[in-house]
Write a protein that holds these residues in place. Structure first.
Motif, mmCIF file in Angstrom:
data_model
loop_
_atom_site.group_PDB
_atom_site.id
_atom_site.type_symbol
_atom_site.label_atom_id
_atom_site.label_comp_id
_atom_site.label_asym_id
_atom_site.label_seq_id
_atom_site.Cartn_x
_atom_site.Cartn_y
_atom_site.Cartn_z
ATOM 1 N N ASP A 69 -19.865 2.246 -6.305
ATOM 2 C CA ASP A 69 -20.325 0.923 -7.057
ATOM 3 C C ASP A 69 -21.862 0.653 -6.799
ATOM 4 O O ASP A 69 -22.017 0.500 -5.756
ATOM 5 N N PHE A 70 -22.388 0.642 -8.052
ATOM 6 C CA PHE A 70 -23.517 -0.321 -7.959
ATOM 7 C C PHE A 70 -23.483 -1.635 -8.332
ATOM 8 O O PHE A 70 -22.897 -2.040 -9.351
ATOM 9 N N PRO A 71 -24.019 -2.414 -7.539
ATOM 10 C CA PRO A 71 -24.127 -3.926 -7.833
ATOM 11 C C PRO A 71 -25.021 -4.372 -9.287
ATOM 12 O O PRO A 71 -25.983 -3.549 -9.342
ATOM 13 N N ALA A 72 -24.705 -5.559 -9.771
ATOM 14 C CA ALA A 72 -26.019 -5.916 -10.693
ATOM 15 C C ALA A 72 -27.167 -5.895 -10.091
ATOM 16 O O ALA A 72 -27.524 -6.461 -8.898
ATOM 17 N N SER A 73 -28.086 -5.335 -10.810
ATOM 18 C CA SER A 73 -29.535 -5.344 -10.383
ATOM 19 C C SER A 73 -30.693 -5.132 -11.598
ATOM 20 O O SER A 73 -30.097 -4.974 -12.469
ATOM 21 N N LYS A 74 -31.956 -5.267 -11.135
ATOM 22 C CA LYS A 74 -32.920 -4.966 -12.043
ATOM 23 C C LYS A 74 -33.353 -3.656 -11.523
ATOM 24 O O LYS A 74 -33.312 -3.351 -10.457
ATOM 25 N N GLN B 21 -29.162 2.550 -3.560
ATOM 26 C CA GLN B 21 -29.571 3.989 -3.707
ATOM 27 C C GLN B 21 -30.097 4.534 -5.007
ATOM 28 O O GLN B 21 -29.517 3.917 -6.132
ATOM 29 N N PRO B 22 -31.434 4.702 -5.116
ATOM 30 C CA PRO B 22 -31.908 5.241 -6.348
ATOM 31 C C PRO B 22 -31.166 6.513 -6.850
ATOM 32 O O PRO B 22 -30.502 7.193 -6.075
ATOM 33 N N PHE B 23 -31.290 7.050 -8.032
ATOM 34 C CA PHE B 23 -30.644 8.138 -8.607
ATOM 35 C C PHE B 23 -31.441 8.931 -9.696
ATOM 36 O O PHE B 23 -32.430 8.211 -10.476
ATOM 37 N N GLU B 24 -31.321 10.175 -9.774
ATOM 38 C CA GLU B 24 -31.725 10.880 -10.849
ATOM 39 C C GLU B 24 -30.599 11.037 -11.891
ATOM 40 O O GLU B 24 -29.671 11.171 -11.673
ATOM 41 N N VAL B 25 -31.235 11.224 -13.255
ATOM 42 C CA VAL B 25 -30.402 11.058 -14.400
ATOM 43 C C VAL B 25 -30.803 12.544 -15.061
ATOM 44 O O VAL B 25 -31.839 12.835 -15.614
ATOM 45 N N TYR B 26 -29.826 13.500 -14.979
ATOM 46 C CA TYR B 26 -30.215 14.795 -15.582
ATOM 47 C C TYR B 26 -29.749 15.109 -17.066
ATOM 48 O O TYR B 26 -28.759 15.047 -17.534
ATOM 49 N N ILE B 27 -30.778 15.012 -17.835
ATOM 50 C CA ILE B 27 -30.302 15.009 -19.283
ATOM 51 C C ILE B 27 -30.750 16.551 -19.786
ATOM 52 O O ILE B 27 -29.945 17.060 -20.630
ATOM 53 N N VAL C 296 -35.109 -2.687 -16.890
ATOM 54 C CA VAL C 296 -33.952 -2.831 -17.362
ATOM 55 C C VAL C 296 -32.896 -3.737 -16.345
ATOM 56 O O VAL C 296 -32.840 -3.510 -15.178
ATOM 57 N N GLU C 297 -32.241 -4.802 -16.856
ATOM 58 C CA GLU C 297 -31.261 -5.610 -16.053
ATOM 59 C C GLU C 297 -29.767 -4.818 -16.241
ATOM 60 O O GLU C 297 -29.483 -4.788 -17.512
ATOM 61 N N ARG C 298 -29.085 -4.665 -15.285
ATOM 62 C CA ARG C 298 -27.806 -3.903 -15.251
ATOM 63 C C ARG C 298 -26.840 -4.901 -14.615
ATOM 64 O O ARG C 298 -26.876 -5.338 -13.619
ATOM 65 N N GLU C 299 -25.679 -5.103 -15.261
ATOM 66 C CA GLU C 299 -24.451 -5.620 -14.643
ATOM 67 C C GLU C 299 -23.798 -4.576 -13.727
ATOM 68 O O GLU C 299 -24.450 -3.378 -13.721
ATOM 69 N N ALA C 300 -23.177 -4.935 -12.714
ATOM 70 C CA ALA C 300 -22.621 -4.007 -11.645
ATOM 71 C C ALA C 300 -21.740 -2.854 -12.566
ATOM 72 O O ALA C 300 -21.350 -3.035 -13.824
ATOM 73 N N PHE C 301 -21.779 -1.678 -12.012
ATOM 74 C CA PHE C 301 -21.247 -0.351 -12.892
ATOM 75 C C PHE C 301 -20.912 0.600 -11.647
ATOM 76 O O PHE C 301 -21.227 0.438 -10.734
#
Length: 159
Positions: A93-98, A135-141, A6-11
């Motif tokens: 803050d995370f910059p725009a990235s793939k 930095q990578p991250f985990e998403v806990y669902i 996925v391509e993400r804008e900054a978030f």
């Protein structure tokens, strides 16, 4: 391994952090569990769940500011959020990235550990992508350790 790119804008994400040793030794996992227990008990978990917005579908575990030489890292429990940072919380803050988003199905948290290992030993060597400095991250669902088919995600910024 199931994944999508996925391509993400900054978030922005908001949350709380604690410093941990980089090298997790015997008892280290318990220290992470104690941190999670604390944020459940003091209401931060519920606050982050209510504030959560954006593309990620759960709370995030982020290893930020890793310093291997000094054997320390900041670990954040956070939520994607847009707006002013509420009192008592910090923002990253995370910059725009793939990003490559790995789907993790299996018992929590062992399936996450297995997937991390496979990402770096199998996926990266076979694809030509490389991780960025973000930095990578985990998403806990789904975090019920009794659910053998729990679904969670690992997000790694790539180039």
């Amino acid at each position: 391994m199931q994944y999508r790119i996925v391509e993400r804008e900054a978030f922005q994400v908001i949350g709380v952090n604690r410093e941990f040793p980089f090298e997790v030794e015997d008892g280290g996992i318990q220290a992470f569990q104690n941190f999670w227990n604390t944020i459940h008990e003091n209401g931060i978990f519920d606050q982050l769940e209510q504030l959560r917005s954006g593309e990620t579908k759960g709370l995030l575990g982020i290893w930020a500011e890793v310093n291997k030489e000094e054997n320390k890292m900041d670990y954040y429990v956070a939520a994607e959020y847009s707006g002013d940072v509420p009192e008592g919380l910090k923002s990253l803050d995370f910059p725009a990235s793939k990003w490559v988003v790995f789907e993790v199905q299996g018992p929590f948290p062992s399936a996450l550990a297995t997937t991390w290992e496979r990402i770096y030993s199998e996926w990266f060597p076979s694809t030509g992508y490389v991780p960025t400095e973000i930095q990578p991250f985990e998403v806990y669902i789904e975090t019920d350790p009794k659910n053998p088919k729990a679904y969670n995600e690992i997000w790694v910024a790539i180039k």
